[in-house]
Design an enzyme around this catalytic site. Structure first.
Site, PDB file in Angstrom:
ATOM      1  N   TYR B  92       0.837  -1.210   0.000  1.00  0.00           N
ATOM      2  CA  TYR B  92       0.000   0.000   0.000  1.00  0.00           C
ATOM      3  C   TYR B  92       0.866   1.252   0.000  1.00  0.00           C
ATOM      4  CZ  TYR B  92      -3.139  -3.633   1.643  1.00  0.00           C
ATOM      5  OH  TYR B  92      -3.834  -4.791   1.771  1.00  0.00           O
ATOM      6  N   ASP B 151      -0.017  -9.302   9.845  1.00  0.00           N
ATOM      7  CA  ASP B 151       1.293  -9.684   9.337  1.00  0.00           C
ATOM      8  C   ASP B 151       1.904  -8.487   8.657  1.00  0.00           C
ATOM      9  OD1 ASP B 151       1.888 -12.378   9.930  1.00  0.00           O
ATOM     10  OD2 ASP B 151       0.236 -12.985   8.626  1.00  0.00           O
ATOM     11  N   HIS B 398       4.417  -6.662  -4.181  1.00  0.00           N
ATOM     12  CA  HIS B 398       3.116  -6.649  -4.844  1.00  0.00           C
ATOM     13  C   HIS B 398       2.373  -5.363  -4.531  1.00  0.00           C
ATOM     14  CE1 HIS B 398       2.468  -8.647  -0.827  1.00  0.00           C
ATOM     15  NE2 HIS B 398       1.647  -7.619  -0.752  1.00  0.00           N
ATOM     16  N   TYR B 484     -10.688  -1.407   0.187  1.00  0.00           N
ATOM     17  CA  TYR B 484     -10.647  -0.932   1.587  1.00  0.00           C
ATOM     18  C   TYR B 484      -9.419  -0.104   1.876  1.00  0.00           C
ATOM     19  CZ  TYR B 484      -7.222  -3.967   4.177  1.00  0.00           C
ATOM     20  OH  TYR B 484      -6.098  -4.568   4.692  1.00  0.00           O
ATOM     21  N   ARG B 485      -8.447  -0.103   0.960  1.00  0.00           N
ATOM     22  CA  ARG B 485      -7.166   0.479   1.319  1.00  0.00           C
ATOM     23  C   ARG B 485      -6.325   0.510   0.061  1.00  0.00           C
ATOM     24  NH1 ARG B 485      -3.797  -2.971   5.753  1.00  0.00           N
ATOM     25  NH2 ARG B 485      -1.972  -1.636   5.926  1.00  0.00           N
TER      26      ARG B 485
HETATM   27  C1  LIG Z   1       3.321 -10.249   3.129  1.00  0.00           C
HETATM   28  C2  LIG Z   1       2.470  -9.153   3.698  1.00  0.00           C
HETATM   29  C3  LIG Z   1       1.413  -9.464   4.532  1.00  0.00           C
HETATM   30  C4  LIG Z   1       0.630  -8.457   5.067  1.00  0.00           C
HETATM   31  N1  LIG Z   1      -0.395  -8.810   5.891  1.00  0.00           N
HETATM   32  C5  LIG Z   1      -1.151  -7.837   6.441  1.00  0.00           C
HETATM   33  C6  LIG Z   1      -2.175  -8.162   7.373  1.00  0.00           C
HETATM   34  O1  LIG Z   1      -2.360  -9.313   7.754  1.00  0.00           O
HETATM   35  N2  LIG Z   1      -2.936  -7.159   7.849  1.00  0.00           N
HETATM   36  C7  LIG Z   1      -2.724  -5.865   7.514  1.00  0.00           C
HETATM   37  O2  LIG Z   1      -3.430  -4.992   8.004  1.00  0.00           O
HETATM   38  N3  LIG Z   1      -1.748  -5.535   6.670  1.00  0.00           N
HETATM   39  C8  LIG Z   1      -0.943  -6.463   6.134  1.00  0.00           C
HETATM   40  N4  LIG Z   1       0.080  -6.105   5.301  1.00  0.00           N
HETATM   41  C9  LIG Z   1       0.266  -4.678   4.943  1.00  0.00           C
HETATM   42  C10 LIG Z   1       1.229  -3.911   5.872  1.00  0.00           C
HETATM   43  O3  LIG Z   1       2.478  -4.529   5.890  1.00  0.00           O
HETATM   44  C11 LIG Z   1       0.734  -3.757   7.310  1.00  0.00           C
HETATM   45  O4  LIG Z   1      -0.568  -3.264   7.318  1.00  0.00           O
HETATM   46  C12 LIG Z   1       1.598  -2.843   8.155  1.00  0.00           C
HETATM   47  O5  LIG Z   1       1.244  -2.997   9.521  1.00  0.00           O
HETATM   48  C13 LIG Z   1       1.454  -1.362   7.789  1.00  0.00           C
HETATM   49  O6  LIG Z   1       2.618  -0.696   8.104  1.00  0.00           O
HETATM   50  P1  LIG Z   1       2.859   0.064   9.491  1.00  0.00           P
HETATM   51  O7  LIG Z   1       2.157  -0.645  10.577  1.00  0.00           O
HETATM   52  O8  LIG Z   1       4.323   0.268   9.607  1.00  0.00           O
HETATM   53  O9  LIG Z   1       2.111   1.459   9.265  1.00  0.00           O
HETATM   54  P2  LIG Z   1       2.725   2.785   8.651  1.00  0.00           P
HETATM   55  O10 LIG Z   1       3.370   2.499   7.363  1.00  0.00           O
HETATM   56  O11 LIG Z   1       3.523   3.498   9.665  1.00  0.00           O
HETATM   57  O12 LIG Z   1       1.385   3.629   8.469  1.00  0.00           O
HETATM   58  C14 LIG Z   1       0.470   3.380   7.431  1.00  0.00           C
HETATM   59  C15 LIG Z   1      -0.024   4.715   6.899  1.00  0.00           C
HETATM   60  O13 LIG Z   1      -0.788   5.380   7.905  1.00  0.00           O
HETATM   61  C16 LIG Z   1      -0.486   6.771   7.941  1.00  0.00           C
HETATM   62  N5  LIG Z   1       0.111   7.072   9.251  1.00  0.00           N
HETATM   63  C17 LIG Z   1       0.965   6.273   9.925  1.00  0.00           C
HETATM   64  N6  LIG Z   1       1.293   6.824  11.094  1.00  0.00           N
HETATM   65  C18 LIG Z   1       0.661   7.997  11.156  1.00  0.00           C
HETATM   66  C19 LIG Z   1       0.589   8.987  12.155  1.00  0.00           C
HETATM   67  N7  LIG Z   1       1.237   8.859  13.303  1.00  0.00           N
HETATM   68  N8  LIG Z   1      -0.185  10.076  11.926  1.00  0.00           N
HETATM   69  C20 LIG Z   1      -0.880  10.179  10.769  1.00  0.00           C
HETATM   70  N9  LIG Z   1      -0.862   9.262   9.789  1.00  0.00           N
HETATM   71  C21 LIG Z   1      -0.100   8.167   9.982  1.00  0.00           C
HETATM   72  C22 LIG Z   1       0.484   7.027   6.813  1.00  0.00           C
HETATM   73  O14 LIG Z   1      -0.215   7.493   5.700  1.00  0.00           O
HETATM   74  C23 LIG Z   1       1.098   5.686   6.539  1.00  0.00           C
HETATM   75  O15 LIG Z   1       1.480   5.534   5.191  1.00  0.00           O
HETATM   76  C24 LIG Z   1       0.895  -7.099   4.756  1.00  0.00           C
HETATM   77  C25 LIG Z   1       1.970  -6.784   3.912  1.00  0.00           C
HETATM   78  C26 LIG Z   1       2.749  -7.806   3.393  1.00  0.00           C
HETATM   79  C27 LIG Z   1       3.903  -7.429   2.517  1.00  0.00           C
END
Ligand SMILES: Cc1cc2nc3c(=O)[nH]c(=O)nc-3n(C[C@H](O)[C@H](O)[C@H](O)COP(=O)(O)OP(=O)(O)OC[C@H]3O[C@@H](n4cnc5c(N)ncnc54)[C@H](O)[C@@H]3O)c2cc1C
Lengths: 149, 536
Positions: B92, B151, B398, B484-485
């Site tokens: 994403y 994850d 991806h 959704y995203r």
């Molecule tokens: C193999 C694989 C499996 C995955 N499985 C899942 C899964 O099971 N479930 C799932 O939900 N996702 C999944 N993901 C997607 C993703 O990896 C996760 O959702 C991950 O937790 C998102 O990154 P993060 O928690 O570091 O959030 P961040 O990257 O820090 O935040 C996400 C976005 O939120 C906003 N944001 C973040 N922090 C702030 C802040 N403090 N104030 C304002 N805006 C902010 C920003 O726009 C940012 O780009 C997967 C990805 C991969 C590659």
């Protein structure tokens, strides 16, 4: 022919000097034949705190000579991260070298960035005929003043 | 070469960086290409092209005051900021901003668990607290609460929830923004605001009653751009005593419709956790004949699917159910589920899975003890962060499109058929076919997954993937299924599909954006919301 980096043969160089001089991965890991690499690992002990072997690409890890602690993975780095690197990277100056597939290195490199560490060397592991394999040999070291980089 | 934000001169950008260094320390302002490498989206289908969204700089503040200082400087120079918590949003957009040249506000250094309570079951955390951090915090103190983790476990409760991420335990906790309770944000004018009961000075219930009094704007910060969130509360699942699994299969394709209705009941009555559907016939896709049937134009005829199942000696569908709670309750709930479904659907069968006390042993976590092929992500199902999911990542990563659909068998069959036909022109694996199972990640809806891999070395492939993503968004929307995203490069397209009332929702968001962030400095474009000065 195994090519050992001359910096490692010079005991007067300290750890920091070694890292700055570069060539650590080649000295620690990179030689013309994979079987010879294991011996080169031993030579790198003074500079490396942990060795990581991905058994998918190097099943002969059991033959590894004495040296820095060895952590075996099968691609998944969860335990390496949670049990070892999580704490090690909070302190300054930890150096880890490994031979893994690209996917495991991808995850480790991102975790390293989070902790202000980075990959300072990376190159393909060669097979006995000198051809690149799908394994990568790498070294991760501090990259920011907060962790002694 | 630094990438500059739109309409900002190199001289002004430099001045801003100098002020930022003074405000938060030179060691925590990053602007070299090397230092900005970690802020690129390594899954980007437009990697290394002109369009790639790249940060102009990054800053890593240590506390809320420093975040406020950053916001004030950005306002002075009209430089967009892009806040991230742990920045692991791969699929994403990763850590990359919507607008190139933005300064990424990397909140990883703000990593304190501020409060955690295993009697009232909540946590209050800063943005840089990862799932691993919070899990470790809980383990080290022997607290009797679970996280619901997505994850991979290196993400953060806060970042994940702000992109409406999902996990794998009980429905309420799986919806991470839904299970949040109160937040604090630095607003675009530099003020600090708290939502819900947090707005009451010395509130005693910030993480227990999310609404407070009057409108609750907490939702605006998820997939929005109204501020930088600096604290967030989460409800935690009281650690269950016992875990049990079981599988139900149904013989005929039509039986799936009734199966889904029963499982909806079990889920909404909070009897089961994530129900994991799969189609045993997926194993036949390697056979060209069956592949042709499962991807047939206009959909696979039910009778032919039933015949294929009968010939292979396989059931048409299966669902794995998961039970949490006291041992006797898990056993009774499984007995009830079996009885309910087997007595209603002729030919349905039940197979007992594993049952064990919690916490699980390392062997149980490996999930190799089920008497059937299982699709449960055991770590996630037991609230334990892991990086093992990386094994599913192909090529250079991806991009993800996860349309939301109703929880009904008919809806599943319709989406299979429509999306399979729509995406047929693209040389990709069959993400949609007659054996595609829905994901039960949201609490009250299904999703399906379209996540074509990208290849850094193959721009033509990536261009094809990009076209397929855009078509998927468009076709799904025409059938009433929204994504959704989305990654920044797809957020405008997704937002445009939520167009009821001549885009009334988007116009509402824009009006609020202009009022709250008149300089348009916080994440312009996020969620498809552009401030006035960026709108075309
Ligand atoms: C193999 C694989 C499996 C995955 N499985 C899942 C899964 O099971 N479930 C799932 O939900 N996702 C999944 N993901 C997607 C993703 O990896 C996760 O959702 C991950 O937790 C998102 O990154 P993060 O928690 O570091 O959030 P961040 O990257 O820090 O935040 C996400 C976005 O939120 C906003 N944001 C973040 N922090 C702030 C802040 N403090 N104030 C304002 N805006 C902010 C920003 O726009 C940012 O780009 C997967 C990805 C991969 C590659």
């Amino acid at each position: 022919m195994m090519k050992v980096n001359p910096v490692l043969a010079n005991p007067s160089l300290n750890r920091r000097g070694l890292l700055k001089a570069g060539g650590l991965a080649s000295a620690a890991l990179g030689v013309s034949g994979a079987s010879m690499s294991a011996k080169a690992w031993a030579a790198s002990v003074p500079a490396i705190d942990l060795r990581v072997i991905d058994q998918r690409v190097w099943p002969r890890a059991a033959d590894m000579p004495q040296g820095a602690p060895l952590h075996l993975i099968d691609g998944d780095v969860t335990h390496l991260w949670y049990d070892t690197l999580y704490q090690a990277w909070k302190k300054p100056g930890f150096v880890v070298a490994g031979v893994t597939k690209a996917d495991a290195l991808f995850v480790l490199e991102h975790l390293a960035w989070d902790n202000r560490y980075k990959v300072i060397e990376r190159r393909p592991l060669l097979d006995d005929d000198g051809q690149a394999t799908d394994a990568i040999q790498w070294v991760i070291a501090p990259a920011h003043p907060s962790v002694g980089g | 070469m630094a990438v500059l934000p739109p309409n900002v001169s190199a001289a002004d950008f430099d001045k801003a960086l100098t002020e930022l260094r003074a405000a938060i320390g030179a060691d925590w302002v990053f602007s070299s290409d090397d230092d900005l490498g970690p802020y690129r989206d390594s899954f980007s289908p437009i990697w290394d092209t002109e369009e790639e969204r790249r940060a102009g700089a990054a800053v890593a503040p240590a506390d809320v005051e420093q975040v406020q200082a950053i916001v004030r400087i950005a306002n002075r120079y009209l430089i967009p900021l892009f806040p991230i918590s742990t920045g692991k949003n791969f699929g994403y957009g990763g850590p990359s901003p919507n607008v190139s040249g933005s300064i990424v506000v990397d909140l990883k250094r703000m990593n304190r668990v501020l409060e955690i309570d295993d009697k009232r079951h909540f946590a209050l955390v800063e943005p840089g607290v990862s799932y691993f951090d919070l899990y470790r915090h809980i383990q080290e103190r022997g607290l009797k609460v679970w996280l619901d983790v997505p994850d991979p476990g290196w993400g953060s409760p806060l970042g994940n929830a702000l992109d409406r991420g999902v996990g794998y335990t009980m429905g309420y906790y799986r919806d991470h923004i839904g299970a949040s309770c109160g937040l604090e944000a630095v607003l675009p004018n530099g003020e600090v605001m708290r939502t819900g009961m947090g707005a009451l000075p010395d509130s005693k219930t910030w993480q227990e009653y999310r609404h407070g009094f009057g409108p609750d704007p907490a939702g605006l910060f998820a997939q929005g751009n109204f501020g930088i969130v600096t604290k967030m509360g989460f409800r935690l699942y009281p650690q269950p005593e016992h875990y049990r699994t079981g599988m139900i299969t149904v013989a005929k394709r039509r039986d799936y419709i009734a199966l889904v209705e029963h499982v909806n009941y079990l889920s909404d009555a909070m009897i089961v956790g994530e129900a994991v559907y799969s189609n045993p016939l997926a194993a036949l896709l390697a056979k060209p004949d069956f592949m042709a049937l499962a991807t047939k134009q206009g959909g696979a005829p039910e009778s032919e699917m039933d015949a294929a199942a009968a010939a292979a000696g396989l059931p048409s569908w299966q669902v794995e159910l998961q039970f949490y709670g006291p041992e006797a309750a898990c056993a009774a709930n499984w007995a009830y589920a079996k009885d309910r479904i087997l007595s209603a659907i002729p030919g349905a069968k039940a197979v007992d899975g594993e049952a064990f006390p919690l916490p699980a042993t390392p062997e149980q976590l490996l999930n190799t003890g089920q008497p059937y092929k299982t699709h449960i992500r055991r770590n996630g199902a037991l609230g334990i962060p892991s990086l093992g999911i990386w094994k599913i990542v192909r090529d250079s990563g991806h991009v993800g499109f996860f349309p939301v659909l109703p929880r009904s068998g008919e809806a599943v069959y319709e989406m299979q058929r429509v999306m399979c036909d729509a995406l047929r022109e693209f040389p990709l694996p069959p993400f949609f076919s007659a054996v595609t199972a829905p994901l039960y990640w949201p609490q009250f809806a299904f999703q399906m997954v379209f996540a074509p891999s990208v290849k850094k070395e193959d721009p033509d492939h990536n261009a094809m993937v990009d076209r397929s993503m855009r078509k998927a968004i468009e076709v799904a929307a025409k059938h009433g299924w929204g994504d959704y995203r989305a990654a920044p490069i797809y957020q405008d397209a997704v937002s445009a599909s939520y167009s009821f009332g001549d885009h009334a929702l988007r116009r509402f968001h824009e009006q609020m954006k202009d009022a709250i962030d008149p300089n348009g400095i916080i994440a312009p474009g996020r969620g498809g919301i552009w401030p006035k000065r960026f709108r075309k």
